[in-house]
Design a protein around this motif. Structure first.
Motif, short mmCIF file in Angstrom:
data_model
loop_
_atom_site.label_atom_id
_atom_site.label_comp_id
_atom_site.label_asym_id
_atom_site.label_seq_id
_atom_site.Cartn_x
_atom_site.Cartn_y
_atom_site.Cartn_z
N ASP A 488 -7.76 -7.30 23.00
CA ASP A 488 -8.93 -6.67 23.63
C ASP A 488 -8.70 -5.20 23.96
O ASP A 488 -9.65 -4.44 24.13
N ASP A 489 -7.42 -4.81 24.13
CA ASP A 489 -7.12 -3.43 24.51
C ASP A 489 -6.84 -2.52 23.30
O ASP A 489 -6.50 -1.35 23.46
N ILE A 490 -6.96 -3.08 22.11
CA ILE A 490 -6.60 -2.30 20.91
C ILE A 490 -7.84 -1.99 20.06
O ILE A 490 -8.65 -2.87 19.79
N GLU A 491 -7.98 -0.74 19.68
CA GLU A 491 -9.01 -0.35 18.70
C GLU A 491 -8.29 0.29 17.52
O GLU A 491 -7.40 1.12 17.71
N VAL A 492 -8.68 -0.14 16.32
CA VAL A 492 -8.04 0.42 15.12
C VAL A 492 -9.09 1.21 14.33
O VAL A 492 -10.12 0.67 13.96
N TYR A 493 -8.83 2.48 14.10
CA TYR A 493 -9.68 3.31 13.23
C TYR A 493 -8.99 3.39 11.87
O TYR A 493 -7.75 3.53 11.82
N HIS A 494 -9.77 3.29 10.81
CA HIS A 494 -9.10 3.29 9.50
C HIS A 494 -10.01 3.84 8.40
O HIS A 494 -11.23 3.93 8.57
N THR A 495 -9.39 4.14 7.27
CA THR A 495 -10.17 4.56 6.10
C THR A 495 -9.31 4.51 4.83
O THR A 495 -8.09 4.71 4.89
N HIS A 496 -9.96 4.21 3.73
CA HIS A 496 -9.32 4.47 2.44
C HIS A 496 -9.64 5.92 2.10
O HIS A 496 -10.62 6.48 2.60
N TYR A 497 -8.84 6.54 1.27
CA TYR A 497 -9.17 7.89 0.83
C TYR A 497 -8.64 8.10 -0.58
O TYR A 497 -7.72 7.38 -1.02
N GLN A 498 -9.22 9.05 -1.26
CA GLN A 498 -8.80 9.33 -2.63
C GLN A 498 -8.16 10.71 -2.68
O GLN A 498 -8.85 11.72 -2.51
N ASN A 510 -9.02 3.61 -4.03
CA ASN A 510 -8.95 2.71 -2.88
C ASN A 510 -7.56 2.14 -2.63
O ASN A 510 -7.41 1.04 -2.12
N LYS A 511 -6.54 2.86 -3.02
CA LYS A 511 -5.17 2.42 -2.73
C LYS A 511 -4.60 3.22 -1.56
O LYS A 511 -3.85 2.71 -0.76
N SER A 512 -4.96 4.51 -1.47
CA SER A 512 -4.46 5.31 -0.35
C SER A 512 -5.26 4.94 0.90
O SER A 512 -6.47 4.67 0.83
N TYR A 513 -4.57 4.94 2.04
CA TYR A 513 -5.18 4.36 3.25
C TYR A 513 -4.50 4.94 4.49
O TYR A 513 -3.31 5.25 4.46
N GLY A 514 -5.29 5.08 5.55
CA GLY A 514 -4.70 5.52 6.81
C GLY A 514 -5.30 4.75 7.97
O GLY A 514 -6.46 4.32 7.90
N LYS A 515 -4.51 4.55 9.01
CA LYS A 515 -5.09 3.93 10.22
C LYS A 515 -4.41 4.44 11.48
O LYS A 515 -3.23 4.78 11.48
N LEU A 516 -5.22 4.49 12.53
CA LEU A 516 -4.74 4.89 13.85
C LEU A 516 -4.94 3.72 14.79
O LEU A 516 -6.04 3.17 14.88
N ILE A 517 -3.87 3.33 15.49
CA ILE A 517 -3.98 2.22 16.43
C ILE A 517 -4.06 2.82 17.83
O ILE A 517 -3.17 3.60 18.23
#
Ligand code: FAD
Ligand code: NA7
Length: 588
Positions: A488-498, A510-517
């Motif tokens: 409940d205390d975690i939000e994950v922002y993410h995206t694929h990128y080219q 759609n293989k490259s990817y990043g996320k922020l926890i």
């Protein structure tokens, strides 16, 4: 009064002339308490005129007008700084007990790898008499190398150069899309590449040796074992035996690869200690193990065009973020790496000799099924063990973690034997990375011989896995963040990128990817950073500083991106995982 002062000095093994309010006097007493040293103190400020007279007598005797004024066994030591010097170099207790004997060195480091060399050079910069012992036991295949340890000879350096060689191969394939009229058949030459890599490593080995000479550091190319807590036995290449003594000894012996306990493993298999020095191309290769050493080596071998199979016992990249690990696996699979899972090898036999020869590998799946396949090379990347056996640690009572054989140290890397320290891969509970070993070595030397009290900070250490698509991370994995703080205390922002460089050759969509926890309860402080894509190491290094300084998601949002780069995706990452919105990029 002089006689009274001299009686106090003669009558007490450790005598401290002090003032009750003086912070330096308190520090001296603190150090004695920490070393369990019995001392006699007189507080001059509590004695009126007599105190003043004692201080004058002390000034006449020692030319020192300040307190604390410390004496041991009738000898004048000095004030807080002088006492602290002995405390830091580990000789205070012996000096207080009157058992101190001058030894050959202030510090001897066992292990001339990343951590050991950093520590010994830093200690030498403080004018200390220091030495380093380094010895490489050859692998079962007879591979050996020079000064510098794992990273330089059989780790980071040859690995990254071979990774780069594989990337150059990809770039050549992409090059016609950028207008280069590249011949269709461009071949990779293993022997040429391995030779170039070896030449570079040898230049680094030479550089390390000359640096030691320049810095007046004694180098013993010898295997060290403890005879007692201050004495080492050194056995050199020619079996020449020497004994040396030191006030402090630092253990930085690193680790070596494990072999599974199956028939033919050591006879026919190799490890990362051999792969970079193979004189012939490895051919069809089986890599056993699924952690980063396994995947990195499988990645560059496949990049050179070899038929590569990875045998996985359970999961990929244990300890790393699951989603990222699985993405790495699937990317490697689409680029030709085969995976056999969940399985372990049970036997290796030789079908025919040669360079390379042919090896029959029998392996067993989790459900008991057995199969056999032929490979030219079998490489084990099945973990590493610390070099703590047979160096006399049990005999001198240094505590080890029984499960993994690593050395147990406190927050200042001191073992339970006070004059013995440990850093790097051999120290229990710390990341096995070169910059970690180097930083720990430098900080330790500064604490021992400089003025610093700063401990090594093992938190928020960034790292990168150099698989064909690189993976950089710092902070929590998604699983660990949820386990620690609750979902409940975690939000994950993410995206694929080219990456722009992949667009013309239409590569890896759609293989490259990043996320922020992010941790919701602390204003979305970013506690985990993950990136999969080209140059992930370069991207992660800078953002690691932001995480270390406590950056929040809005700090990332306020940051202006650099266009066109891959790193800029972290400044425009607005889709949360919890929203369920797709982050796949659509081409048209
Ligand atoms: P080491 O560098 O291992 O040095 C120990 C030295 O002590 C060795 O030379 C050894 O021969 C010697 N020695 C052992 N026992 C004795 C004895 N009794 N007497 C004398 N000498 C002795 N880290 C990264 O940060 N980035 C990477 O990309 C990376 N890639 C890697 C790839 C591979 C294939 C491997 C195996 C490791 C990699 N690492 C990487 C990890 C990194 O190499 C280690 O964390 C680092 O080298 C540890 O340094 P150390 O000083 O603890 O020990
Ligand atoms: P790791 O990170 O300890 O991983 C070992 C891998 O090998 C892991 O995938 C294990 O599977 C697997 N393994 C271990 N024993 C076996 C046997 N007997 N058979 C098959 N598979 C096995 O080791 P690495 O070599 O990748 O790297 C070690 C360090 O070196 C690393 O921290 C760097 O600093 C450099 P499991 O997940 O346990 O099922």
């Amino acid at each position: 009064m002089m006689e009274k002062v001299q009686n106090l000095i003669r009558g007490n093994a450790v005598m401290v002339f002090s003032k009750s309010y003086c912070k330096f006097c308190k520090r001296v007493k603190e150090m004695f308490a920490m070393e369990k040293i019995t001392y006699h103190a007189v507080e001059l400020d509590m004695m009126g005129d007599e105190g003043l007279a004692i201080q004058n007598a002390l000034a006449e005797l020692t030319s020192q007008t300040t307190v604390p004024n410390v004496f041991m066994h009738g000898q004048h030591v000095g004030g807080c700084d002088a006492t602290e010097k002995y405390y830091r170099d580990g000789t205070l207790a012996e000096r207080a007990a009157g058992t101190y004997e001058k030894r050959d060195y202030d510090l001897v480091v066992i292990g001339g790898g990343s951590g050991g060399l950093a520590a010994v050079k830093e200690a030498a910069s403080f004018g200390r008499k220091v030495a380093v012992c380094d010895f490489v036991n050859p692998t079962p295949k007879g591979t050996k190398w020079g000064l510098g340890g794992t990273c330089v000879n059989v780790g980071c350096i040859p690995k990254k150069l071979m990774h780069k060689s594989a990337i150059v191969g990809c770039d050549i394939k992409d090059s016609p899309h950028f207008g280069w009229e590249t011949p269709e058949e461009v071949k990779h030459n293993w022997e040429k590449m391995a030779g170039e890599v070896k030449k570079h490593i040898m230049s680094l080995n030479f550089g390390y040796r000359s640096d030691l000479v320049l810095k007046k550091i004694k180098y013993y190319n010898a295997y060290a074992t403890f005879l007692d807590k201050h004495k080492l036995k050194l056995v050199g290449r020619d079996n020449k035996v020497e004994e040396i003594t030191a006030d402090n000894i630092l253990i930085a012996v690193g680790g070596r690869p494990n072999y599974p306990d199956i028939p033919g493993a050591k006879e026919y298999g190799i490890t990362s200690d051999d792969i970079f020095y193979l004189r012939h191309s490895p051919g069809k290769t089986l890599v056993v193990g699924a952690s980063y050493v396994a995947l990195e080596c499988a990645g560059f071998l496949a990049g050179f065009g070899f038929d590569v199979t990875v045998m996985v016992r359970s999961i990929l990249l244990r300890g790393f973020d699951r989603q990222m690990a699985d993405m790495i696996g699937s990317h490697m699979e689409t680029h030709g790496v085969k995976f056999i899972r969940p399985a372990v090898p049970t036997k290796i036999t030789e079908k025919c000799t040669g360079s390379p020869g042919e090896l029959a590998v029998t392996y067993k799946f989790e459900d008991g099924r057995e199969e056999e396949q032929t490979f030219n090379t079998v490489m084990f990347a099945t973990g590493r063990s610390p070099c703590t056996k047979n160096i006399g640690l049990q005999e001198i009572g240094v505590n080890l973690n029984e499960k993994n054989g690593k050395i147990i140290g406190d927050k200042l890397e001191r073992t339970n034997v006070p004059n013995i320290f440990a850093i790097g891969d051999v120290l229990d509970g710390t990341p096995e990375l070169t910059p970690v070993a180097i930083q720990a070595g430098r900080f330790l030397a500064r604490r021992l011989y400089g003025k610093s009290n700063e401990p090594m900070d093992y938190k928020m250490v960034p790292t990168t896995v150099f698989t064909p698509l690189e993976y950089g991370s710092v902070g929590y994995s998604e699983e660990d963040a949820i386990a620690t703080y609750g979902a409940d205390d975690i939000e994950v922002y993410h995206t694929h990128y080219q990456p722009l460089e992949y667009t013309l050759p239409e590569r890896d969509e759609n293989k490259s990817y990043g996320k922020l926890i992010c941790l919701k309860s602390t204003g979305e402080k970013v506690i985990g950073f993950h990136v999969l894509g080209p140059n992930a190491g370069e991207i992660t290094q800078g953002f690691a500083l932001a995480l270390k300084l406590g950056a929040t998601k809005s700090d990332f949002d306020n940051l202006v991106g650099i266009h066109p780069t891959c790193a800029e995706v972290f400044t425009t990452m607005f889709i949360t995982k919890s929203s369920g919105i797709s982050v796949e990029k659509k081409s048209c």
